[in-house]
Design a protein around this motif. Structure first.
Motif, short mmCIF file in Angstrom:
data_model
loop_
_atom_site.label_atom_id
_atom_site.label_comp_id
_atom_site.label_asym_id
_atom_site.label_seq_id
_atom_site.Cartn_x
_atom_site.Cartn_y
_atom_site.Cartn_z
N PRO A 42 -1.32 7.95 12.19
CA PRO A 42 -0.02 8.08 11.51
C PRO A 42 0.34 6.76 10.59
N GLU A 43 -0.19 5.78 10.98
CA GLU A 43 -0.03 4.41 10.13
C GLU A 43 -0.91 4.65 9.07
N PHE A 44 -2.13 5.17 9.20
CA PHE A 44 -3.12 5.16 8.11
C PHE A 44 -2.66 6.13 7.16
N ILE A 45 -2.03 7.26 7.34
CA ILE A 45 -1.70 8.32 6.61
C ILE A 45 -0.36 7.98 5.98
N ARG A 46 0.54 7.24 6.46
CA ARG A 46 1.96 6.74 5.82
C ARG A 46 1.12 5.57 4.74
N GLY A 47 0.28 4.84 4.85
CA GLY A 47 -0.38 3.82 4.03
C GLY A 47 -0.93 4.47 2.64
N CYS A 48 -1.53 5.78 2.72
CA CYS A 48 -1.75 6.69 1.57
C CYS A 48 -0.57 7.34 1.27
N ALA A 49 0.27 7.65 1.86
CA ALA A 49 1.45 8.09 1.40
C ALA A 49 2.32 7.35 0.36
N ALA A 55 2.57 5.13 -7.14
CA ALA A 55 1.86 5.40 -8.33
C ALA A 55 2.35 6.67 -9.17
N TYR A 56 2.78 7.49 -8.21
CA TYR A 56 3.33 8.88 -8.92
C TYR A 56 4.74 9.22 -8.42
N PRO A 57 5.72 8.37 -8.81
CA PRO A 57 7.04 8.46 -8.51
C PRO A 57 7.46 10.05 -8.86
N SER A 58 6.94 10.61 -9.81
CA SER A 58 7.64 11.87 -10.05
C SER A 58 6.91 13.43 -9.20
N SER A 64 1.57 17.86 4.77
CA SER A 64 1.15 16.91 5.29
C SER A 64 -0.18 16.44 4.76
N PHE A 65 -0.69 15.33 4.94
CA PHE A 65 -1.85 14.65 4.53
C PHE A 65 -2.88 15.09 5.55
N ALA A 66 -4.11 15.30 4.88
CA ALA A 66 -5.21 15.76 6.00
C ALA A 66 -6.53 15.46 5.06
N LEU A 67 -7.77 15.30 5.91
CA LEU A 67 -8.86 15.07 5.43
C LEU A 67 -9.29 16.37 4.74
N SER A 68 -9.97 16.32 3.61
CA SER A 68 -10.55 17.70 2.95
C SER A 68 -11.80 17.42 2.15
N PRO A 69 -13.10 17.94 2.88
CA PRO A 69 -14.40 17.68 2.48
C PRO A 69 -14.53 18.14 0.93
N GLU A 70 -13.85 19.44 0.57
CA GLU A 70 -13.77 19.86 -0.50
C GLU A 70 -13.52 19.15 -1.43
N ALA A 71 -12.16 18.29 -1.42
CA ALA A 71 -11.71 17.39 -2.22
C ALA A 71 -12.69 16.10 -2.62
N ALA A 72 -13.23 15.59 -1.37
CA ALA A 72 -14.12 14.60 -1.61
C ALA A 72 -15.45 14.92 -2.29
N ALA A 73 -15.82 16.13 -2.29
CA ALA A 73 -17.12 16.58 -2.99
C ALA A 73 -16.62 16.59 -4.51
N ARG A 74 -15.37 16.80 -4.94
CA ARG A 74 -15.03 16.71 -6.39
C ARG A 74 -15.16 15.41 -7.23
N PHE A 75 -15.39 14.28 -6.53
CA PHE A 75 -15.35 13.19 -7.51
C PHE A 75 -16.57 12.07 -6.60
N ASN A 76 -16.98 11.53 -7.47
CA ASN A 76 -17.72 10.26 -7.18
C ASN A 76 -17.42 9.22 -8.34
N CYS A 110 -5.85 10.09 -1.33
CA CYS A 110 -6.53 8.48 -1.52
C CYS A 110 -8.09 9.03 -1.03
N SER A 111 -8.97 8.23 -1.59
CA SER A 111 -10.33 8.44 -1.29
C SER A 111 -10.77 7.23 -0.54
N TYR A 112 -11.57 7.18 0.69
CA TYR A 112 -12.11 6.10 1.33
C TYR A 112 -13.64 6.24 1.64
#
Length: 137
Positions: A42-49, A55-58, A64-76, A110-112
């Motif tokens: 939860p602390e790790f998720i809070r850091g990303c949130a 960065a994006y106040p609007s 909820s934040f969750a890991l997404s392999p599909e999202a990770a595959a979209r960028f390098n 966030c990506s890690y």
């Protein structure tokens, strides 16, 4: 003949025989996401949130934040020619209103890099980084 292959491919995809997990770029990210799952506290998720909110106040986070392999595959990184299997993405669905008051749905997160058994911050990703339909685990 080519149209027959295309028809069969779309039929398999729509019938569920081929899932997003089975796509070549996503397959390697699934393993990284599974290896990183126990590191996402939860602390790790809070850091990303907090990074997304700053960065994006609007943007308003609506899931909820969750890991997404599909999202990770979209960028390098642009300098990387081959996709890396150690990148994971922590994302959540967001909404924001444009200047005309129309609400738009997207994802931010966030990506890690998974390095030596820990997650190292890689990059912050806003609404333009992801398409609207990605699977979040």
């Amino acid at each position: 003949m080519r149209s027959h292959f295309l028809f069969v491919g779309f039929s398999l995809l729509l019938s569920g025989c081929l899932s997003a997990r089975d796509l070549p770029g996503v397959r390697m990210k699934v393993g990284a996401a599974e290896a990183a799952q126990h590191l996402v506290t939860p602390e790790f998720i809070r850091g990303c949130a907090d990074k997304v909110a700053k960065a994006y106040p609007s943007a308003t986070v609506v899931s909820s934040f969750a890991l997404s392999p599909e999202a990770a595959a979209r960028f390098n990184d642009l300098e990387e020619l081959l996709p890396k299997d150690n990148i994971v993405a922590l994302v959540a669905q967001t909404t924001h209103k444009d200047v005309f008051g129309h609400e738009h749905k997207s994802y931010a997160g966030c990506s890690y890099r998974l390095q030596d058994g820990r997650l190292v911050f890689h990059e912050l990703h806003g609404a333009g980084s992801f398409v609207k339909i990605i699977a979040v685990r």
